[in-house]
Write a protein that holds these residues in place. Structure first.
Motif, PDB file in Angstrom:
ATOM      1  N   ASN A 111     -44.142   5.319 -66.919  1.00 11.68           N
ATOM      2  CA  ASN A 111     -43.963   4.650 -68.205  1.00 11.68           C
ATOM      3  C   ASN A 111     -44.077   5.582 -69.402  1.00 11.68           C
ATOM      4  OD1 ASN A 111     -43.481   1.954 -67.270  1.00 11.68           O
ATOM      5  ND2 ASN A 111     -45.622   1.894 -66.623  1.00 11.68           N
TER       6      ASN A 111
ATOM      7  N   THR B  94     -45.770  -3.268 -75.303  1.00 12.14           N
ATOM      8  CA  THR B  94     -45.670  -4.490 -74.501  1.00 12.14           C
ATOM      9  C   THR B  94     -45.247  -5.659 -75.413  1.00 12.14           C
ATOM     10  OG1 THR B  94     -48.058  -4.779 -74.819  1.00 12.14           O
ATOM     11  CG2 THR B  94     -47.329  -3.766 -72.756  1.00 12.14           C
TER      12      THR B  94
ATOM     13  N   THR C  42     -49.844  -3.346 -64.925  1.00  9.72           N
ATOM     14  CA  THR C  42     -49.507  -2.115 -64.215  1.00  9.72           C
ATOM     15  C   THR C  42     -50.553  -1.840 -63.144  1.00  9.72           C
ATOM     16  OG1 THR C  42     -50.765  -0.496 -65.544  1.00  9.72           O
ATOM     17  CG2 THR C  42     -48.611  -1.185 -66.400  1.00  9.72           C
TER      18      THR C  42
ATOM     19  N   TRP D 190     -51.813   1.541 -60.814  1.00 10.69           N
ATOM     20  CA  TRP D 190     -51.612   2.985 -60.758  1.00 10.69           C
ATOM     21  C   TRP D 190     -52.666   3.670 -59.898  1.00 10.69           C
ATOM     22  CZ3 TRP D 190     -55.246   6.408 -63.089  1.00 10.69           C
ATOM     23  CH2 TRP D 190     -56.259   5.764 -63.828  1.00 10.69           C
TER      24      TRP D 190
ATOM     25  N   ASP E 105     -52.070   8.980 -65.408  1.00  6.06           N
ATOM     26  CA  ASP E 105     -52.246   7.917 -66.396  1.00  6.06           C
ATOM     27  C   ASP E 105     -50.993   7.683 -67.236  1.00  6.06           C
ATOM     28  OD1 ASP E 105     -52.278  10.130 -68.019  1.00  6.06           O
ATOM     29  OD2 ASP E 105     -54.283   9.801 -68.831  1.00  6.06           O
TER      30      ASP E 105
ATOM     31  N   PRO F 266     -50.325   3.243 -67.085  1.00  5.55           N
ATOM     32  CA  PRO F 266     -50.888   2.171 -67.924  1.00  5.55           C
ATOM     33  C   PRO F 266     -50.234   2.090 -69.299  1.00  5.55           C
ATOM     34  CG  PRO F 266     -52.634   3.423 -66.850  1.00  5.55           C
ATOM     35  CD  PRO F 266     -51.368   4.180 -66.629  1.00  5.55           C
TER      36      PRO F 266
ATOM     37  N   ASN G 206     -54.067  -3.275 -66.879  1.00 12.03           N
ATOM     38  CA  ASN G 206     -53.884  -2.025 -66.134  1.00 12.03           C
ATOM     39  C   ASN G 206     -54.933  -1.908 -65.030  1.00 12.03           C
ATOM     40  OD1 ASN G 206     -51.754  -0.944 -67.926  1.00 12.03           O
ATOM     41  ND2 ASN G 206     -53.399  -0.927 -69.446  1.00 12.03           N
ATOM     42  N   THR G 207     -54.460  -1.835 -63.784  1.00  8.74           N
ATOM     43  CA  THR G 207     -55.358  -1.842 -62.636  1.00  8.74           C
ATOM     44  C   THR G 207     -55.258  -0.550 -61.844  1.00  8.74           C
ATOM     45  OG1 THR G 207     -55.110  -4.246 -62.425  1.00  8.74           O
ATOM     46  CG2 THR G 207     -55.978  -3.055 -60.513  1.00  8.74           C
TER      47      THR G 207
END
Length: 241
Positions: A149, A184, A192, A194, A205, A208, A214-215
């Motif tokens: 991303n 967003t 997300t 990751w 990173d 996220p 974000n997980t």
């Protein structure tokens, strides 16, 4: 700028990781398939799910997550896989093709909105569709598994000859515009997942996003997120939320 040695090492890493995507049975690609039977459970309260695979992959990579969703009560008529040429431009070609695919899914199912679940490069395709391709009103939830991303330096290895790789490089036109302003946007709910051991996404990173759920999934390889049980549970919980 990467040295020649660094570019060669990055190319080897990218090829090894992306050319060995899980060989799971493909379900759907191209135009959406027609209904495959009545839905069970709470059909009608759910959105259809559209899966968007990553670079050098195909819809077959979603076999494990599709099985998990079917076990949760989804019918095949609620699950769709967008198949596409992963060497084309995110903004000029692919987001438009995804828009047409989602429109056909909505026509077939009668759904007002869909949920998008993307892996890797598919995250950029789906984000562009939502942010710039008119998809915002038609997407309820958006999920990114190991998406570049914010770009990934490993994409420099093939950026010289491949448009999709150029789109994935840090600071590319696509990455820069997707992350300008609101990362967003709209009423879409974003999530997300990751890994801190991802050999393809560098830095880790990059996945996220501000405003998303974000997980971190622990130490998993890039393609392992596709078949990891805890990751699947997290995605399914988000789709139920």
């Amino acid at each position: 700028m990467l040295t020649v040695r660094q570019r060669l090492l990055a190319l080897l890493t990218l090829c090894l990781a992306l050319l060995v995507a899980p060989a799971l049975p493909a379900q759907a690609s191209g135009a959406p398939a027609g209904p495959a039977g009545a839905s069970s459970g709470e059909a009608g309260a759910r959105n259809p799910v559209v899966f968007v695979h990553g670079y050098n992959a195909d819809p077959g990579v979603w076999g494990s997550l599709r099985e998990d969703l079917r076990a949760d009560g989804y019918a095949d008529s609620e699950l769709f896989s967008f198949g596409y040429d992963t060497h084309q431009s995110v903004n000029e070609v692919l987001s438009g093709r995804l828009a047409a695919y989602v429109a056909e899914v909505r026509r077939q199912t009668g759904a007002a909105r869909v949920d998008l679940v993307a892996h890797s490069f598919g995250s950029l395709v789906t984000r562009w569709y939502v942010k710039f391709g008119g998809g915002g009103p038609y997407v309820d939830r958006w999920v990114s598994l190991a998406g570049p991303n914010r770009g990934t330096s490993t994409a420099w290895a093939c950026a010289l000859w491949d448009q999709a790789c150029r789109d994935m490089t840090p600071g590319s036109y696509v990455v820069k515009n997707l992350n300008s302003g609101d990362e967003t946007p709209g009423t879409v709910r974003y999530a997300t997942f990751w890994s801190n051991c991802d050999e393809v996404i560098n830095p880790d990173d990059s996945v996220p996003l501000t405003g998303a759920a974000n997980t971190p999934v622990g130490c998993l390889k890039h393609n392992d997120l596709l078949g990891d049980d805890p990751t699947s549970a997290g995605v399914r919980a988000f789709l139920r939320s």
